[in-house]
Design an enzyme around this catalytic site. Structure first.
Site, PDB file in Angstrom:
ATOM      1  CG  HIS A 112      -5.943   1.780   5.192  1.00 29.01           C
ATOM      2  ND1 HIS A 112      -5.503   2.755   6.053  1.00 29.01           N
ATOM      3  CD2 HIS A 112      -4.924   0.894   5.063  1.00 29.01           C
ATOM      4  CE1 HIS A 112      -4.257   2.473   6.420  1.00 29.01           C
ATOM      5  NE2 HIS A 112      -3.889   1.345   5.823  1.00 29.01           N
ATOM      6  CG  ASN A 172      -1.727   1.194   1.426  1.00 24.20           C
ATOM      7  OD1 ASN A 172      -1.821   2.021   0.513  1.00 24.20           O
ATOM      8  ND2 ASN A 172      -2.340   1.324   2.599  1.00 24.20           N
ATOM      9  CD  GLU A 196      -2.973   5.452   6.793  1.00 25.79           C
ATOM     10  OE1 GLU A 196      -2.948   5.485   5.557  1.00 25.79           O
ATOM     11  OE2 GLU A 196      -2.049   4.963   7.492  1.00 25.79           O
ATOM     12  CE  LYS A 199      -0.207   3.213   4.738  1.00 25.92           C
ATOM     13  NZ  LYS A 199      -0.154   3.311   6.178  1.00 25.92           N
ATOM     14  CD  GLU A 209      -3.586  -2.635   7.388  1.00 30.91           C
ATOM     15  OE1 GLU A 209      -2.451  -2.831   6.949  1.00 30.91           O
ATOM     16  OE2 GLU A 209      -4.256  -1.629   7.106  1.00 30.91           O
ATOM     17  CB  SER A 230       5.093  -1.765  12.010  1.00 28.68           C
ATOM     18  OG  SER A 230       4.689  -0.422  12.263  1.00 28.68           O
ATOM     19  N   GLY A 264       2.282   2.242  10.847  1.00 27.84           N
ATOM     20  CA  GLY A 264       3.218   3.348  10.694  1.00 27.84           C
ATOM     21  C   GLY A 264       3.927   3.732  11.987  1.00 27.84           C
TER      22      GLY A 264
HETATM   23  P1  PGA Z   1       2.698   0.328   7.675  1.00 27.25           P
HETATM   24  O1  PGA Z   1       1.240   0.513   7.041  1.00 27.25           O
HETATM   25  O2  PGA Z   1       3.270  -0.936   7.113  1.00 27.25           O
HETATM   26  O3  PGA Z   1       3.469   1.558   7.254  1.00 27.25           O
HETATM   27  O4  PGA Z   1       2.522   0.249   9.156  1.00 27.25           O
HETATM   28  C1  PGA Z   1       0.399  -0.591   6.842  1.00 27.25           C
HETATM   29  C2  PGA Z   1      -0.904  -0.134   6.240  1.00 27.25           C
HETATM   30  O5  PGA Z   1      -1.380   0.958   6.608  1.00 27.25           O
HETATM   31  O6  PGA Z   1      -1.487  -0.818   5.390  1.00 27.25           O
END
Ligand code: PGA
Length: 259
Positions: free
Chosen positions: A98, A13, A100, A15, A174, A219, A180
């Site tokens: 997601h 992803n 976010e 983003k 997640e 992460s 993140g």
């Molecule tokens: P990350 O994000 O690996 O940077 O923690 C995962 C995601 O949001 O899908």
């Protein structure tokens, strides 16, 4: 169906990162990775780069995913993209729900449900995300939150409706506190959540649940991916930050090949 019978899926992803040229260059670099014969890889660039990345990956087995979509096929929805339009530029998958999107754009479980149904209509594979926040985990509410999200997201989907989708359906667990932050869930804790989700999917959908792949995200890095994917109910990973680096992401793809 057992863990080993479900094909591992590694999704990147990206983003809101990278121009079209940068995205195409990264896609080419990732496509150099040695991908195990049973591993599926999907890249999710920004909307503007979807067509060029899909074109760059033509002739490979890599899939391409939108990071979100609308549930209507067209209409007066300024700023939105329909599943049909994702398909039109070469997408195979779409991430929905997601955290976010939930946190910054008001995404709800009911909206995710409509998107899952809309994606099924045009045969795009939904990668449907859910997970608890730190406050929810610390107050012992993890499993009730996951249940509530799952019920809302799969809404009225019954075994028959799910059967049409399920060969394809992908769920991504997640935990919000791991995204993140550099804080990955312990593989044993992630496994508990995944087993719980599969049980709930089985209650709701029956045997179809055995075919649904449940990814872990939050992460994931080259050095923790193999341990996570060795867990019996972790069928792949959804990778954010570490998917922006071709070398590191290629190592995650290789870890999937040996899971
Ligand atoms: P990350 O994000 O690996 O940077 O923690 C995962 C995601 O949001 O899908």
């Amino acid at each position: 169906m057992t863990h080993s019978a479900r094909k591992p899926l590694v999704a990147g992803n990206w983003k809101m990162h990278k121009t079209v040229a940068e995205s195409v260059a990264l896609a080419h670099a990732v496509a150099e990775a040695r991908v195990g014969p049973r591993t599926e890889v999907v890249l999710a660039p920004v909307f503007t780069a979807l067509g060029p990345v899909a074109a760059a990956l033509r002739g490979t087995n890599f899939g391409v995913a939108g990071q979100d979509c609308h549930w209507e096929p067209q209409g007066a929805y300024t700023g939105a993209i329909a599943p049909e339009m994702l398909r039109d530029v070469g997408c195979t998958h779409c991430i929905v729900g997601h955290s976010e999107r939930r946190q910054y754009f008001g995404e709800t479980d009911a909206g995710v449900h409509r998107k899952i149904v809309a994606l099924g209509r045009v045969k795009l594979v939904p990668i449907a995300c859910l997970g608890e926040t730190l406050a929810e985990r610390e107050s012992g509410a993890t499993f009730s939150v996951l249940s509530r999200q799952l019920d809302g997201m799969f809404g009225s989907l019954d075994a028959e409706g799910a059967d049409a989708l399920a060969a394809n359906l992908v769920v991504a667990y997640e935990p919000v506190w791991a995204i993140g932050t550099g804080r990955t869930a312990k593989s044993s804790d992630a496994q508990l959540a995944h087993a719980f989700l599969r049980d709930r999917l089985r209650d709701r959908l029956g045997d179809v649940a055995e075919r649904i792949r449940i990814l872990y995200g939050g992460s994931v890095k080259a050095d923790n991916a193999a341990e996570l994917m060795a867990q019996p109910d972790i069928d792949g990973v959804l990778v954010g930050g570490a998917s922006l680096d071709a070398a590191g992401f290629s190592r995650i793809i290789q870890a999937a090949g040996s899971s």
